[in-house]
Design a protein around this motif. Structure first.
Motif, short mmCIF file in Angstrom:
data_model
loop_
_atom_site.label_atom_id
_atom_site.label_comp_id
_atom_site.label_asym_id
_atom_site.label_seq_id
_atom_site.Cartn_x
_atom_site.Cartn_y
_atom_site.Cartn_z
N TYR A 1 0.83 -1.21 0.00
CA TYR A 1 0.00 0.00 0.00
C TYR A 1 0.87 1.26 0.00
N PRO B 1 -6.49 5.45 -1.78
CA PRO B 1 -7.60 4.54 -2.09
C PRO B 1 -7.93 4.53 -3.58
N HIS C 1 -0.47 5.20 -0.52
CA HIS C 1 -1.56 5.23 0.46
C HIS C 1 -2.82 5.89 -0.11
N ALA D 1 -3.49 -2.55 2.57
CA ALA D 1 -4.33 -1.37 2.83
C ALA D 1 -5.10 -1.53 4.14
N LEU E 1 -5.37 2.43 -5.23
CA LEU E 1 -5.64 1.05 -4.84
C LEU E 1 -6.77 0.47 -5.70
#
Length: 371
Positions: A272, A279, A277, A351, A282
């Protein structure tokens, strides 16, 4: 619709195979060697924290380097509790290269432990021409240092991806794929092209010119980086230095990852962080992995979709060079969707750990989201 999706996956894989720096090839080996008229001085810096289990297999290979110039080994014992420093001193008692064992000051805020230890080693090295940063679990062939310096030539940073251990079934399934995915993120040919902005390194073996390191701001410039090898290469490149990254033949990692849990932790502790970091990143990564690696076999069996089957076959074919490099069965490429699914789950778990407040960590230390 399945046919359309199948063609999409095939087009994606044709683009990856032929328009993405030929990331899947393993022909990026050390550049042509050129023996300098006067061999530069080198300090080999080894950050070590609780490494007594691997040092007997690795430190002697550094102390026995056949280097024509001035070289020394500096091991930084980073608050070890297993006698790492004492063992290192015994191993270096009568070694060909001189060994110095030092300890860093207490870890300050904003630094990762490895970089703080490495910075202590660089300071101890003094005014040398090159610094070789290598991990405590890396074993070097007897002329590794000589060939690295000979290959440096116009480069300010030369890094080799160490051959990782593949002794257990889980290592054989996951480790070659780990290298394959890394090369997909940072195609070695693009790293080595002066026309490319891609910069990366493999932290187990990084030879950096001391003057280039200073121009980049020293290790303090990347002091909070968890993925420190890529951060260092980017810093050197941003300061105008040239970087090179390739596959090793005489540099090996002896670190064992015998169980799936061991490999899972290795990936999940930094995955992650690699995604900054974010989202959003991700989500994009998970969708990308699904489209690139999971959709071809899923569509092949659901359809059947012959374009998707072609994408799967092309995926497997691009894995053959890595499989051969690791002396594994080339047919393992057919299982890349399985490995990609595992990596997707590891990334999601990374995550989860971050949002649970555990963050990236290693050997009892955890770092904040800014690391």
């Amino acid at each position: 619709m399945l046919t359309v999706l199948g063609w999409v996956t095939l087009v994606v894989w044709l683009g990856l195979a032929f328009c993405h720096g030929f990331f899947w090839r393993t022909d990026q080996r050390l550049p042509p060697l050129s023996r300098p008229a006067q061999w530069p001085s080198v300090a080999i810096v080894v950050p070590a924290r609780d490494e007594a289990a691997v040092l007997p297999s690795t430190l002697p290979t550094l102390l026995a380097q056949r280097y024509p110039g001035s070289a020394r080994v500096i091991l930084v014992d980073d608050a070890s509790t297993d006698g790492t420093g004492e063992l290192a001193r015994r191993l270096g008692a009568s070694s060909p290269l001189p060994l110095t064992v030092v300890t860093p000051d207490p870890l300050p805020d904003g630094w990762t432990g490895k970089l703080w230890a490495a910075a202590r080693g660089v300071t101890e090295a003094g005014a040398v021409d090159f610094v070789l940063l290598t991990d405590a679990d890396i074993a070097h062939g007897p002329r590794s240092l000589e060939t690295l310096v000979s290959a440096a030539g116009p480069y300010d940073l030369v890094s080799q991806m160490a051959v990782l251990r593949t002794a257990t079934p889980w290592e054989r399934l996951i480790v070659p794929a780990f290298v394959y995915f890394f090369a997909m993120l940072y195609p070695f040919r693009r790293v080595n092209s002066p026309r490319s902005r891609v910069a990366a390194a493999a932290g187990g073996c990084v030879l950096v010119r001391r003057s280039a390191l200073e121009r980049a701001g020293g290790l303090a410039a990347i002091r909070g980086a968890v993925i420190d090898d890529v951060a260092l290469a980017r810093a050197v490149a941003a300061a105008g230095g040239r970087t090179w990254l390739g596959f090793a033949t005489n540099v090996h990692s002896v670190r064992p990852y015998p169980r799936l849990a061991d490999l899972w932790h290795m990936v999940a502790r930094t995955a992650y962080t690699q995604l900054r970091h974010s989202p959003v990143v991700l989500l994009g990564t998970v969708v990308g992995l699904a489209v690139v690696f999971l959709a071809p076999p899923a569509l092949t069996f659901a359809g059947p979709s012959w374009p998707a089957a072609g994408a799967w076959a092309l995926m497997a074919a691009t894995f053959v060079p890595i499989a051969r490099y690791y002396r594994q069965w080339p047919v393992l490429g057919v299982l890349l969707p399985v490995t990609a699914l595992l990596y997707t789950l590891m990334t999601l778990d990374s995550a989860r750990r971050h949002f649970a407040g555990r963050g990236a960590g290693w050997k009892g230390r955890h770092y904040s989201a800014s690391a």
